[in-house]
Scaffold this motif. Sequence first.
Motif, PDB file in Angstrom:
ATOM      1  N   ASN A  59       4.208 -15.472  20.007  1.00 33.80           N
ATOM      2  CA  ASN A  59       2.908 -14.850  20.213  1.00 33.80           C
ATOM      3  C   ASN A  59       2.110 -14.967  18.933  1.00 33.80           C
ATOM      4  O   ASN A  59       2.675 -15.119  17.847  1.00 33.80           O
ATOM      5  CB  ASN A  59       3.086 -13.366  20.591  1.00 33.80           C
ATOM      6  N   GLU A 142       5.428 -10.342  27.156  1.00 34.50           N
ATOM      7  CA  GLU A 142       4.265  -9.985  26.322  1.00 34.50           C
ATOM      8  C   GLU A 142       2.949 -10.469  26.943  1.00 34.50           C
ATOM      9  O   GLU A 142       1.988  -9.705  27.067  1.00 34.50           O
ATOM     10  CB  GLU A 142       4.451 -10.561  24.912  1.00 34.50           C
ATOM     11  N   THR A 146       0.496  -7.809  28.819  1.00 31.99           N
ATOM     12  CA  THR A 146      -0.815  -7.658  28.165  1.00 31.99           C
ATOM     13  C   THR A 146      -1.929  -7.903  29.174  1.00 31.99           C
ATOM     14  O   THR A 146      -2.860  -7.110  29.300  1.00 31.99           O
ATOM     15  CB  THR A 146      -0.949  -8.651  26.989  1.00 31.99           C
ATOM     16  N   ALA A 167     -10.055 -17.884  25.836  1.00 36.32           N
ATOM     17  CA  ALA A 167      -8.745 -18.520  25.611  1.00 36.32           C
ATOM     18  C   ALA A 167      -7.982 -18.579  26.934  1.00 36.32           C
ATOM     19  O   ALA A 167      -6.834 -18.142  27.042  1.00 36.32           O
ATOM     20  CB  ALA A 167      -7.934 -17.774  24.534  1.00 36.32           C
ATOM     21  N   SER A 170      -4.406 -19.880  27.111  1.00 32.75           N
ATOM     22  CA  SER A 170      -3.390 -19.244  26.245  1.00 32.75           C
ATOM     23  C   SER A 170      -2.310 -18.603  27.110  1.00 32.75           C
ATOM     24  O   SER A 170      -2.429 -18.559  28.344  1.00 32.75           O
ATOM     25  CB  SER A 170      -4.060 -18.159  25.391  1.00 32.75           C
ATOM     26  N   GLY A 171      -1.280 -18.081  26.473  1.00 32.37           N
ATOM     27  CA  GLY A 171      -0.253 -17.357  27.214  1.00 32.37           C
ATOM     28  C   GLY A 171      -0.868 -16.218  28.011  1.00 32.37           C
ATOM     29  O   GLY A 171      -0.663 -16.091  29.225  1.00 32.37           O
ATOM     30  N   VAL A 172      -1.665 -15.389  27.335  1.00 34.03           N
ATOM     31  CA  VAL A 172      -2.290 -14.248  28.020  1.00 34.03           C
ATOM     32  C   VAL A 172      -3.304 -14.752  29.044  1.00 34.03           C
ATOM     33  O   VAL A 172      -3.369 -14.241  30.169  1.00 34.03           O
ATOM     34  CB  VAL A 172      -2.983 -13.307  26.998  1.00 34.03           C
ATOM     35  N   VAL A 191     -12.530 -22.204  27.288  1.00 33.52           N
ATOM     36  CA  VAL A 191     -11.434 -22.906  26.596  1.00 33.52           C
ATOM     37  C   VAL A 191     -12.037 -23.977  25.692  1.00 33.52           C
ATOM     38  O   VAL A 191     -13.244 -24.212  25.749  1.00 33.52           O
ATOM     39  CB  VAL A 191     -10.455 -23.593  27.593  1.00 33.52           C
ATOM     40  N   TYR A 211     -16.200 -23.806  25.260  1.00 36.71           N
ATOM     41  CA  TYR A 211     -17.044 -23.072  24.311  1.00 36.71           C
ATOM     42  C   TYR A 211     -17.450 -23.925  23.115  1.00 36.71           C
ATOM     43  O   TYR A 211     -18.385 -23.584  22.398  1.00 36.71           O
ATOM     44  CB  TYR A 211     -16.325 -21.791  23.835  1.00 36.71           C
ATOM     45  N   VAL A 236     -11.336 -13.269  20.968  1.00 37.44           N
ATOM     46  CA  VAL A 236     -11.960 -14.164  19.977  1.00 37.44           C
ATOM     47  C   VAL A 236     -12.791 -13.396  18.959  1.00 37.44           C
ATOM     48  O   VAL A 236     -12.690 -13.611  17.755  1.00 37.44           O
ATOM     49  CB  VAL A 236     -12.808 -15.253  20.689  1.00 37.44           C
ATOM     50  N   GLY A 258      -8.194  -9.091  20.654  1.00 39.09           N
ATOM     51  CA  GLY A 258      -7.799 -10.022  19.593  1.00 39.09           C
ATOM     52  C   GLY A 258      -9.051 -10.458  18.869  1.00 39.09           C
ATOM     53  O   GLY A 258     -10.171 -10.307  19.376  1.00 39.09           O
ATOM     54  N   SER A 261     -11.418 -15.426  15.943  1.00 40.47           N
ATOM     55  CA  SER A 261     -12.427 -16.041  15.077  1.00 40.47           C
ATOM     56  C   SER A 261     -12.658 -15.168  13.845  1.00 40.47           C
ATOM     57  O   SER A 261     -12.763 -15.683  12.744  1.00 40.47           O
ATOM     58  CB  SER A 261     -13.732 -16.295  15.819  1.00 40.47           C
ATOM     59  N   SER A 283      -8.079  -2.798  22.628  1.00 37.41           N
ATOM     60  CA  SER A 283      -6.740  -2.534  23.165  1.00 37.41           C
ATOM     61  C   SER A 283      -5.661  -3.313  22.416  1.00 37.41           C
ATOM     62  O   SER A 283      -5.789  -4.522  22.208  1.00 37.41           O
ATOM     63  CB  SER A 283      -6.694  -2.912  24.647  1.00 37.41           C
ATOM     64  N   MET A 336       1.672 -23.702  17.735  1.00 39.53           N
ATOM     65  CA  MET A 336       0.746 -22.627  18.121  1.00 39.53           C
ATOM     66  C   MET A 336      -0.414 -22.549  17.126  1.00 39.53           C
ATOM     67  O   MET A 336      -1.572 -22.390  17.512  1.00 39.53           O
ATOM     68  CB  MET A 336       1.482 -21.285  18.188  1.00 39.53           C
TER      69      MET A 336
END
Length: 351
Positions: A59, A142, A146, A167, A170-172, A191, A211, A236, A258, A261, A283, A336
């Motif tokens: 992660n 995770e 999330t 994103a 991404s994983g999330v 993306v 983006y 971002v 998150g 940037s 969060s 990653m």
Amino acid sequence: MFSFIGSIRAMRGHHTQWKMLAAFFDTPGGPENLYVKEVPRPILKEGEVLVQVHASALNRADLLQRRGMYAPPPGASEILGLEAAGTVAALGPGANERWKVGDRVMALIAGGGNAQYVAVPAQQLIPIPPGMSDTDAAAIPEAWLTAFQLLHFVGKVQKGETVLIHAGASGVGTAAIQLCRLAEAVPMVTVGSSEKIDIAKKLGAAAGFNYKEEDFGKKCLEATNNVGADIILDCVGATHWQKNLQCLNFDGRWVVYGLMSSGEINGDLLAKLLWKRGSLIGSLLRSRSSKYKAELVKAFTEQALPHFASGGPIHLQPIVDSVYPLEKIADAHQRMEDNKNTGKIVLQIPV
Ligand SMILES: NC(=O)c1ccc[n+]([C@@H]2O[C@H](COP(=O)([O-])OP(=O)(O)OC[C@H]3O[C@@H](n4cnc5c(N)ncnc54)[C@H](OP(=O)(O)O)[C@@H]3O)[C@@H](O)[C@H]2O)c1
């Protein structure tokens, strides 16, 4: 003589029994600082289960922790790794109601997953659906918890709402797209490449915006008949804030989870947010209480987990980008850091 050798062997056995291999770094810095080392196994506390880890996953928090920018919460393991999949190896005091030795489980943890064994509060374990591999299971806790939390506990997504997911590959992001569809909401993504747009659309995204090349604020308004997104899942931060406010629907929820940037902004954010009657919500999952995590795991297990077994109208799928053996963890971190992955980077742990 025979019994002497026997007792040496027994001592060695006893010694190795309480040791394990784990990912480690001595000084904060780049991926090259990572290596595998023998460390003591975790000691179980009240209500904890010892999991023998077969696979774990990376992660963004691991990259920050490795750089010395994200310390584990108080009481959490210093070892990297926020998730794991494997089997129950032992039960701590008070943890024997739900689980038994040998059960296949995946775990949401505040640290310690990149190792052969990890101690997990019993309520933060999820059964691995029959037929699912350890590598797929390690890609779930995770990212999926999330995404589930952001959509349901924080964003309070409703059927028919539009959700803009930054994103998106991404994983999330790959989890959030699918969970939006399960909630009968409409996911859209931003993306950084056309390949990632294609993948996001295959997973259920109604639209995707690059983006780096497009004005996603304008594009999102166009795609929603000038209504905008009811929820924005934003990992971002700084570079996207103006466009976020441009395409946030009135009474929309802008969920910041998150700051890839940066977190520094300069401008009239509050006036624009007020005009949209928008809510700005932050969060973090890792630092939440065990009670909150237990509720989240329970809700996810009841509402989302059954949809990973094929057959239903909505089939959820953990997206595994790549699998690295634990000793190649530096390469995994580099991948990653280079933003090359789509979905999760999984670590295979020697059993
Ligand atoms: N708050 C929480 O509880 C929580 C929990 C888990 C994860 N997170 C956060 O969720 C985010 C995604 O995590 P993950 O592990 O799923 O990530 P991941 O799989 O590594 O994917 C991250 C992707 O984000 C994009 N990206 C990177 N820097 C960017 C930038 N400056 N601007 C726009 N896009 C950028 C890149 O894709 P492109 O090619 O599309 O640019 C990159 O591949 C991270 O910010 C992480 O910290 C938060």
